[in-house]
Design an enzyme around this catalytic site. Structure first.
Site, PDB file in Angstrom:
ATOM      1  N   ARG A  91      76.220  93.610 -37.338  1.00  0.00           N
ATOM      2  CA  ARG A  91      74.792  93.859 -37.142  1.00  0.00           C
ATOM      3  C   ARG A  91      74.000  92.587 -36.952  1.00  0.00           C
ATOM      4  NH1 ARG A  91      73.428  97.240 -42.372  1.00  0.00           N
ATOM      5  NH2 ARG A  91      74.783  95.612 -43.216  1.00  0.00           N
TER       6      ARG A  91
ATOM      7  N   HIS B  54      82.918 102.796 -44.776  1.00  0.00           N
ATOM      8  CA  HIS B  54      84.316 102.830 -44.352  1.00  0.00           C
ATOM      9  C   HIS B  54      84.669 104.128 -43.631  1.00  0.00           C
ATOM     10  CE1 HIS B  54      85.772  99.609 -47.475  1.00  0.00           C
ATOM     11  NE2 HIS B  54      84.923  99.141 -46.576  1.00  0.00           N
TER      12      HIS B  54
ATOM     13  N   LYS C 267      90.090  98.754 -48.285  1.00  0.00           N
ATOM     14  CA  LYS C 267      90.058  99.746 -49.365  1.00  0.00           C
ATOM     15  C   LYS C 267      88.646  99.797 -49.961  1.00  0.00           C
ATOM     16  CE  LYS C 267      89.414  96.579 -52.418  1.00  0.00           C
ATOM     17  NZ  LYS C 267      88.145  96.559 -53.160  1.00  0.00           N
TER      18      LYS C 267
ATOM     19  N   ARG D  20      78.396  94.644 -54.158  1.00  0.00           N
ATOM     20  CA  ARG D  20      79.083  95.499 -55.123  1.00  0.00           C
ATOM     21  C   ARG D  20      78.176  95.947 -56.260  1.00  0.00           C
ATOM     22  NH1 ARG D  20      84.394  91.710 -55.108  1.00  0.00           N
ATOM     23  NH2 ARG D  20      82.759  90.182 -54.655  1.00  0.00           N
TER      24      ARG D  20
ATOM     25  N   TYR E 163      88.983  86.752 -65.714  1.00  0.00           N
ATOM     26  CA  TYR E 163      89.833  87.311 -64.664  1.00  0.00           C
ATOM     27  C   TYR E 163      91.158  87.834 -65.216  1.00  0.00           C
ATOM     28  CZ  TYR E 163      92.455  87.825 -60.369  1.00  0.00           C
ATOM     29  OH  TYR E 163      93.205  88.348 -59.350  1.00  0.00           O
TER      30      TYR E 163
END
Length: 309
Positions: free
Chosen positions: A15, A55, A73, A141, A211
């Site tokens: 875009r 998606h 994914k 996210r 993590y």
């Protein structure tokens, strides 16, 4: 994608003309809008790396345009949307794969071999986790309308790993999630599942942790741990840890580039012509739908714990 000899980067679309230009300058390819890219006759397949909420829509657009599709994914945000795009790919005889790169790493084949050889004994439980520290506040996210949240971004990894190792038919027995007070976005969560043979599975995911990317399998005779399960760098040599009652054994495996292996597998399927109808490609599509069915079930059963976020 430029590092995979089985593929050629022809064009990028988006875009923002400025961002598209940055990619074309870096990789020496053409640039266009996403809509125009799908009309190009010199493109056989597209990789869709948009936010999760787009998606399913853009995979469907690409399939309608006659392009094979590798979609980041998760394949969609609901099982119903996943079924629709899978059905479209089957109707049009096109390859459709969901880009779970970790599935292409040979360390998981080594795990399956140890299970098949009986080194763990009868399986009793699986535990998988994919968690990482908080992201920038502007990260997509954190935007519910773009398919944000920890379940769709991180939770799908241990869910897919559980299905990979325990087989189809997993059922969600319970779940909980820490959700942001302002809008209900899930920041982290846990779920308990059970396989048809009675193996219990626990998965954990989130944006609120140090993590971690691992899974373990516990059997009647031994426990096997994969410390870097989902995001091993190309040069990383995996180490599987097998713990028995009076013995610990480590298996150091060769390094592998799971991104290039994923791209090469997709390219080979496209080049194979009739591969879209093959049993292997059917399994890729079925597994993508099954993962979203688990996501829907986790959402439906999750007990919310409200936090400020």
């Amino acid at each position: 994608m430029t590092g995979c000899p089985q593929t050629e980067l022809v064009a990028v679309g988006g875009r923002s003309p400025e961002r598209v230009q940055r990619f074309t300058d870096r990789f020496g390819c053409a640039g266009d809008s996403a809509e125009a890219l799908l009309e190009r006759e010199d493109i056989d397949a597209v990789y869709i790396s948009l936010p999760p909420s787009l998606h399913g829509e853009w995979a469907a657009r690409a399939l309608h345009a006659g392009k094979h599709v590798l979609v980041e994914k998760p394949i969609a945000t609901t099982a119903a949307e996943a079924r629709a795009v899978v059905s479209l790919a089957e109707d049009r005889g096109l390859v459709l794969r969901e880009n779970f790169m970790f599935l292409h790493h040979p360390q998981h084949d080594a795990v399956a071999t140890l299970i098949a050889e009986g080194r763990l004994g009868g399986l009793r439980s699986f535990r998988g986790a994919f968690c990482f520290p908080p992201l920038s506040s502007e990260d997509i996210r954190y935007v519910p309308g773009l398919g944000g949240g920890a379940l769709l971004d991180a939770g799908v990894y241990p869910l897919r790993a559980a299905a990979m190792l325990l087989g189809p038919g997993l059922r969600v027995a319970g779940a909980t999630a820490r959700v942001r007070r302002s809008d209900g976005l899930d920041l982290s969560g846990k779920a308990l599942l059970v396989s048809p043979s009675g193996v219990l599975a626990s998965v954990e995911f989130g944006f609120e942790h140090t993590y971690g990317s691992s899974y373990s399998l516990w059997g009647a005779g031994a426990k096997l741990t994969v410390p870097r399960a989902f995001t091993p760098p190309p040069g990383y040599q995996p180490v599987l840890v097998l713990e028995e009652q009076d013995h610990v054994e480590q298996f150091t495996l060769p390094a592998a580039d799971q991104l290039n292996r994923s791209l090469a597998g997709f390219a080979a399927a496209v080049a194979a012509g009739g591969a879209a109808a093959s049993p292997e490609e059917a399994r890729w599509r079925q597994d993508a739908v099954a993962t979203m069915e688990l996501v829907d079930a986790v959402r439906a059963q999750a007990v919310p714990v409200t936090v400020e976020g």
